[in-house]
Design a protein around this motif. Structure first.
Motif, mmCIF file in Angstrom:
data_model
loop_
_atom_site.group_PDB
_atom_site.id
_atom_site.type_symbol
_atom_site.label_atom_id
_atom_site.label_comp_id
_atom_site.label_asym_id
_atom_site.label_seq_id
_atom_site.Cartn_x
_atom_site.Cartn_y
_atom_site.Cartn_z
ATOM 1 N N GLU A 89 2.408 -4.619 50.464
ATOM 2 C CA GLU A 89 2.517 -3.240 50.216
ATOM 3 C C GLU A 89 4.080 -2.457 50.214
ATOM 4 O O GLU A 89 4.232 -1.641 49.450
ATOM 5 N N GLU A 90 4.698 -3.083 51.069
ATOM 6 C CA GLU A 90 6.146 -2.472 51.115
ATOM 7 C C GLU A 90 6.887 -2.609 50.053
ATOM 8 O O GLU A 90 7.558 -1.913 49.631
ATOM 9 N N PHE A 91 6.743 -3.827 49.440
ATOM 10 C CA PHE A 91 7.698 -4.127 48.137
ATOM 11 C C PHE A 91 7.041 -3.438 47.121
ATOM 12 O O PHE A 91 7.807 -3.271 45.993
ATOM 13 N N ASP A 92 5.810 -3.203 47.054
ATOM 14 C CA ASP A 92 5.571 -2.156 45.951
ATOM 15 C C ASP A 92 6.126 -0.803 45.808
ATOM 16 O O ASP A 92 6.664 -0.374 44.767
ATOM 17 N N HIS A 93 6.391 -0.014 47.017
ATOM 18 C CA HIS A 93 7.064 0.876 47.103
ATOM 19 C C HIS A 93 8.599 0.877 46.950
ATOM 20 O O HIS A 93 9.340 1.429 46.298
ATOM 21 N N ILE A 94 8.977 -0.285 47.355
ATOM 22 C CA ILE A 94 10.599 -0.756 46.964
ATOM 23 C C ILE A 94 10.591 -0.807 45.381
ATOM 24 O O ILE A 94 11.759 -0.475 44.846
ATOM 25 N N GLU A 95 9.732 -1.556 44.812
ATOM 26 C CA GLU A 95 9.796 -1.790 43.423
ATOM 27 C C GLU A 95 9.938 -0.457 42.655
ATOM 28 O O GLU A 95 10.677 -0.137 41.862
ATOM 29 N N GLY A 96 9.010 0.706 43.125
ATOM 30 C CA GLY A 96 8.852 1.907 42.413
ATOM 31 C C GLY A 96 10.328 2.367 42.458
ATOM 32 O O GLY A 96 10.728 3.325 41.460
ATOM 33 N N ILE A 97 11.148 2.267 43.438
ATOM 34 C CA ILE A 97 12.490 2.854 43.807
ATOM 35 C C ILE A 97 13.337 2.324 42.971
ATOM 36 O O ILE A 97 14.211 2.867 42.042
ATOM 37 N N LEU A 98 13.510 0.654 42.818
ATOM 38 C CA LEU A 98 14.475 0.126 42.178
ATOM 39 C C LEU A 98 14.449 -0.338 41.048
ATOM 40 O O LEU A 98 15.260 -0.582 40.191
#
Length: 633
Positions: free
Chosen positions: A494-503
């Motif tokens: 879940e944390e990397f879902d948010h990181i992907e959305g940013i980067l």
């Protein structure tokens, strides 16, 4: 003219032939002159109990001599056992300029020789009954009778080995060679032991016990080989009793040291048997040395304990000791212990040869001369040195490993001290600087509404630089205080879902592509915003390293209670120096970089009890591995 070279060659061959032919004839003549004449027949007469070795004791008794020959030993008379024996032989015709007669071995502790009625030789060997004798003669002794009187308390009497007559210089070479090799071998062991003892002072407590015990064993073996050699008894016969005492003392001193060495290598053994064996051998050796001292001080008058403990019991104890040590060594070697295998190879050779020779010695009633144990000892000593050398090498390897670890700990300590200083500086300065910046930014925003179009551009640039300065101060505060106010269970996927959305949009603008492969059931404990900040910094560096195109792969997995997250790119990569400095403050590969972002990343991972490592190759890419403890609810 063409035949001139051929003629020269033929002439040279002829000259060489005439030069070499006399040499060959001379060498053959020398060999003929050096040939010795063996003596194979002599006569014997058994002595009386009160014989003292005087020639007058056999005068007028020519009818009682028995004819004997080489290859036969004479131990006792046909009647009562005796302790002395007369042997006579006739000197053949002597044609040599400097003749001599050599006896390879005459059995007896006291030897007297007469040519006719003139005493020409006397030798005391005390406890040693092997005598090599070289007796000078002259041509006038042709046909003379040589009388040999020998006395031996052990009853071993007679001529053993070769008896030959020849040129004195030729026989002298054989005579000197007898036992000299033993002296050289023993002296080598003794010199090596003394040299090793001199090195003991430089070791401290580093294997000092093993080292000293090895020195004692080698020194004892060297003394035993030297004092058992016929060479000393042949050339320095007046000290025969001293040689016997030194031999026994060396053996009694070396046996406890040998037990200690084995105990250190193969352990105490079942029920502490090898420790008990060492203690028993130490006590036995002390008592035996005391008995030997009393015997020597009383000049042989008090000899009961000496006979029991040294002459009789010491050989039996040695056989039992070597057998037990051999069994223990083999059993340890069967456990695939490397040192025990080396010890079994060397000691096995020595023990088997020594036990076999001792048993044969006792079976022959002491008539056998122990020989092979000295050479098998060399294999044993080599194995002991190899074992100690392997231990030194192992310790040296550990020292190198400890030195490398110490260097790493030292670097980590320096880094920690550096980070502590920066933390204190950041904490004290950041708050004081942030407030004026915020006030300045507010006034610049008010001025923007009043300024004309030209000045608005300058104010906009000033606001952007103020925002960048604010971000730097935020990084400083994060580094100075990485503790988290809110700790929660984080799902990595879940944390990397948010990181992907940013980067992902940023990666697309740079021409790169991000792929992730993270299972949905990986959980850790930490702060969500700080976790995202750390990985955003790592992935942003990977995006910037792509230089217009490339791939960034992100994957995670759990292994032995540890969750590992990999971030790998195929960008420009870093050299070894840059890789080692990664995470240092104010170090960056980017033109406008401050190095604070990666420094904060290290600090966040450390605060979450994680670990981070980087591997990189210039022109190939970089891979970051971040590890956290897995959280199980």
């Amino acid at each position: 003219m063409k035949n001139v070279p051929k003629a020269i060659i033929v002439l040279w061959i002829g000259l060489l032939f005439f030069m070499v032919w006399p040499l060959g004839t001379s060498a053959a003549a020398v060999q003929e002159n050096n040939r010795s004449i063996p003596v194979t027949m002599w006569e014997i007469k058994w002595g009386n109990v009160n014989d003292q070795g005087f020639i007058s004791e056999i005068s007028g008794l020519d009818d009682v001599w028995e004819r004997r020959g080489s290859g036969r030993m004479d131990y006792e008379s046909s009647g009562q056992p005796t302790q002395s024996l007369w042997t006579r032989l006739t000197i053949p015709e002597l044609n040599e300029d400097s003749p001599a007669i050599r006896f390879e071995n005459i059995k007896g502790q006291h030897i007297v020789m007469y040519l006719q009625d003139r005493k020409v030789y006397e030798n005391y060997h005390y406890n040693y009954d092997n005598n090599a004798v070289l007796l000078p003669l002259n041509q006038s002794n042709s046909g003379d009778r040589l009388y040999i009187w020998s006395e031996n308390s052990n009853g071993r009497l007679g001529i053993q080995g070769t008896v030959e007559i020849g040129r004195y210089t030729v026989l002298q070479e054989k005579y000197i060679h007898s036992g000299l090799l033993d002296v050289i071998l023993g002296a080598t062991f003794l010199f090596t032991a003394i040299t090793m003892v001199s090195c003991t002072f430089f070791f401290g407590k580093f294997h000092k016990g093993l080292w000293i015990s090895l020195c004692v064993v080698m020194g004892s073996i060297g003394i035993m080989i030297i004092t058992y050699s016929p060479f000393l008894y042949t050339f320095y016969q007046n000290q025969g009793n001293l040689y016997s005492v030194l031999f026994d003392t060396a053996m009694l001193s070396g046996m406890p040291a040998l037990c200690y060495f084995f105990e250190q290598i193969i352990g105490r053994g079942p029920y502490g048997v090898f420790t008990k064996l060492r203690k028993f051998q130490l006590v036995y050796s002390i008592i035996a040395v005391l008995a030997l001292s009393v015997y020597f001080a009383s000049e042989g008058q008090v000899n009961l304990l000496y006979v029991i403990l040294v002459q009789k019991g010491n050989g039996i104890v040695l056989v039992v000791l070597l057998t037990l040590l051999m069994i223990g060594t083999v059993s340890k070697a069967m456990q695939k212990n490397r040192e025990a295998i080396m010890l079994a190879a060397g000691f096995g050779t020595f023990a088997l040869v020594s036990v076999a020779e001792l048993l044969w010695f006792y079976q022959r009633g002491g008539a056998y001369h122990l020989t092979w144990w000295k050479w098998s000892m060399a294999a044993f000593i080599v194995s002991l040195i190899a074992i100690l050398g392997s231990r030194f090498a192992e310790k040296h390897t550990k020292v190198i490993e400890y030195s490398k670890e110490l260097e790493l700990f030292n670097n980590e300590l320096q880094r920690s001290e550096k980070m502590e200083i920066i933390s204190e500086l950041a904490a004290s300065v950041a708050h004081e600087v942030r407030n004026p910046l915020q006030v300045t930014r507010g006034f610049l925003q008010l001025m923007t509404e009043q300024e004309d179009h030209i000045n608005k551009g300058y104010v906009r640039i000033a606001l952007e630089e103020l925002d960048r300065a604010s971000d730097i101060i935020t990084d400083f505060l994060t580094f100075a205080k990485p503790e988290f106010d809110q700790i929660a269970s984080l799902n990595i996927a879940e944390e990397f879902d948010h990181i992907e959305g940013i980067l992902v949009p940023m990666a697309n603008l740079e021409g790169g592509k991000i792929t992730t492969d993270i299972p949905p059931n990986l959980w850790i404990r930490g702060n969500s915003s700080k976790f995202k900040q750390a990985f955003i910094n790592i992935i942003k560096n990977s995006i910037e390293a792509l230089q217009g195109q490339g791939q960034i792969d992100i994957w995670a997995y759990a292994q032995d209670g540890i969750i590992k997250v990999h971030v790998r790119d195929n960008g420009e990569g870093m050299d070894e120096e840059a890789l080692h400095r990664l995470g240092e403050p104010y170090f960056s590969n980017k033109i406008k970089g401050t190095g604070l972002g990666m420094m904060v990343t290290f600090r966040i991972v450390e605060a979450m009890n994680g670990q981070i490592s980087f591997t990189s190759t210039k022109g190939v890419g970089t891979e970051a591995v971040v590890s956290f403890a897995e959280f199980v609810s």
